[in-house]
Motif scaffolding. Sequence first.
Motif, short mmCIF file in Angstrom:
data_model
loop_
_atom_site.label_atom_id
_atom_site.label_comp_id
_atom_site.label_asym_id
_atom_site.label_seq_id
_atom_site.Cartn_x
_atom_site.Cartn_y
_atom_site.Cartn_z
N LEU A 166 9.31 3.53 5.35
CA LEU A 166 8.88 2.86 4.01
C LEU A 166 8.74 3.83 2.98
CD1 LEU A 166 6.99 -0.39 5.24
CD2 LEU A 166 9.05 -0.46 4.19
N LEU A 167 7.75 4.98 3.32
CA LEU A 167 7.43 5.92 2.35
C LEU A 167 8.60 6.57 1.89
CD1 LEU A 167 4.02 7.35 3.48
CD2 LEU A 167 5.13 8.00 1.33
N SER A 168 9.48 7.07 2.75
CA SER A 168 10.61 7.66 2.16
C SER A 168 11.59 6.79 1.50
CB SER A 168 11.50 8.17 3.30
OG SER A 168 10.87 8.66 4.31
N VAL A 196 -4.88 6.14 3.96
CA VAL A 196 -4.84 5.80 5.42
C VAL A 196 -3.82 4.70 5.53
CG1 VAL A 196 -7.05 6.84 6.53
CG2 VAL A 196 -6.68 4.59 5.93
N ILE A 197 -2.88 4.63 6.36
CA ILE A 197 -2.05 3.52 6.85
C ILE A 197 -2.10 3.02 8.04
CG2 ILE A 197 0.41 2.63 6.47
CD1 ILE A 197 1.05 5.22 4.83
N LEU A 224 0.76 -1.23 -0.04
CA LEU A 224 -0.06 0.25 -0.02
C LEU A 224 0.80 1.34 -0.14
CD1 LEU A 224 -2.74 1.60 0.46
CD2 LEU A 224 -2.14 1.15 3.12
N ILE A 225 2.00 1.36 0.66
CA ILE A 225 2.74 2.36 0.89
C ILE A 225 3.53 2.71 -0.41
CG2 ILE A 225 4.76 3.26 2.04
CD1 ILE A 225 3.78 1.90 4.58
N GLU A 226 3.71 1.59 -1.10
CA GLU A 226 4.46 1.85 -2.51
C GLU A 226 3.46 2.66 -3.39
OE1 GLU A 226 6.41 -1.94 -3.41
OE2 GLU A 226 7.05 -0.88 -5.18
N ILE A 227 2.21 2.06 -3.35
CA ILE A 227 1.13 2.86 -4.12
C ILE A 227 0.90 4.21 -3.85
CG2 ILE A 227 -1.31 2.79 -4.63
CD1 ILE A 227 -1.19 -0.15 -4.00
#
Length: 366
Positions: free
Chosen positions: A340-342, A319-320, A211-214
């Motif tokens: 992970l986002l960074s 939302v995460i 999800l974070i990759e998206i």
Amino acid sequence: EKGGYDHFMLKEIYEQPRAIKDTYRGRLLADQGIIRMAGIDLNMEKFLNANRIIIVACGTSWHAGLVAEYIFEDLARIPVEVEYASEFRYRNPVITDKDVLIAISQSGETADTLAAIKLAKEKGAFVFGVCNVVGSSIARESDAGAYTHAGPEIGVASTKAFTTQITVLTLMALKLAKAKGVFSESRYHEYLTELETIPSKVEKALESNTLIEIIADVYKDSTNCLYLGRGYNFPVALEGALKLKEISYIHAEGYPAAEMKHGPIALIDEHMPVFVIATKKGHYEKVVSNIQEIKSRKGKIIAIVTEGDEQVRDLADHVIEVPETLESLTPLLTTIPLQLLSYHIAVMRNCNVDQPRNLAKSVTVE
Ligand code: M6R
């Protein structure tokens, strides 16, 4: 050597459940209600008689120090000041032999932090080192200390060092709270048993990776980002912003959510992604109203929420979720999606994730 991961940073992010466990292994004996830390036991009087604790550090370690300020004051009721080592050492600080100074450093070689502890020692303070590298200069110069057993951290962006620093500092605060008698037996036990569940909850938080990759793909071309958090999660906002700046070269600012109305709110428009830590405990309702303010100005909201949250889900663009835990332990979970986002944004921007430009793993010059 990267254990099948593309970068050390990603490997180190994924090592956190194990690293946190290694950090409390042999120290946290939850079923016996014991926290074993020789460096504290042997110097208990110093801590209990301290007028205050001064924490010095730089960068991410300074952020861990800020989290520790909340933990020490909240749990152990000891006044804490957190200082950038570089500022502290040059401003003729008032230090006495009733002060305890905690130096936090992954490498144990940061020049400003090392100089700060030398200064504090000269003035008679008791110096306690929280380092990752065994036998490092700061570890050797300290009067006592506790290692974070994170294992080698190779990526310049600090990840597992941060969460293991918070783990050690939490153990220290709990131990002092118990010794001071400011904690009820049941509250103490609740903390000890909850701390043992953190590695599996970090594991759970890591499951949001896809999800974070998206989400990363949506915001990778941003030129500015805001990170907001409150209470225990204010330092996590600072850390999230630092991580994005250093590896993806996107300008980012971390702020206490309530400070937004004192200036940064002017920046918000449809091009501004705002990462908000809005977990259930703490100042949830207040953060929700901050989210509403951002939304009414068309800012994009990416919220880190507690599993099952519905209120923020209705307002936010993304939302995460992270598992629920005690408020003071939330930074150990909320920081994971931001790391992970960074990471993903930096990879998508073709940045050198493990060795960002202009940066070194340990800053041995002042
Ligand atoms: O080795 P240290 O913990 O003393 O290092 C302090 C900072 O230089 C370090 O945390 C730096 O900010 C990191 N690159 C952040 O990811």
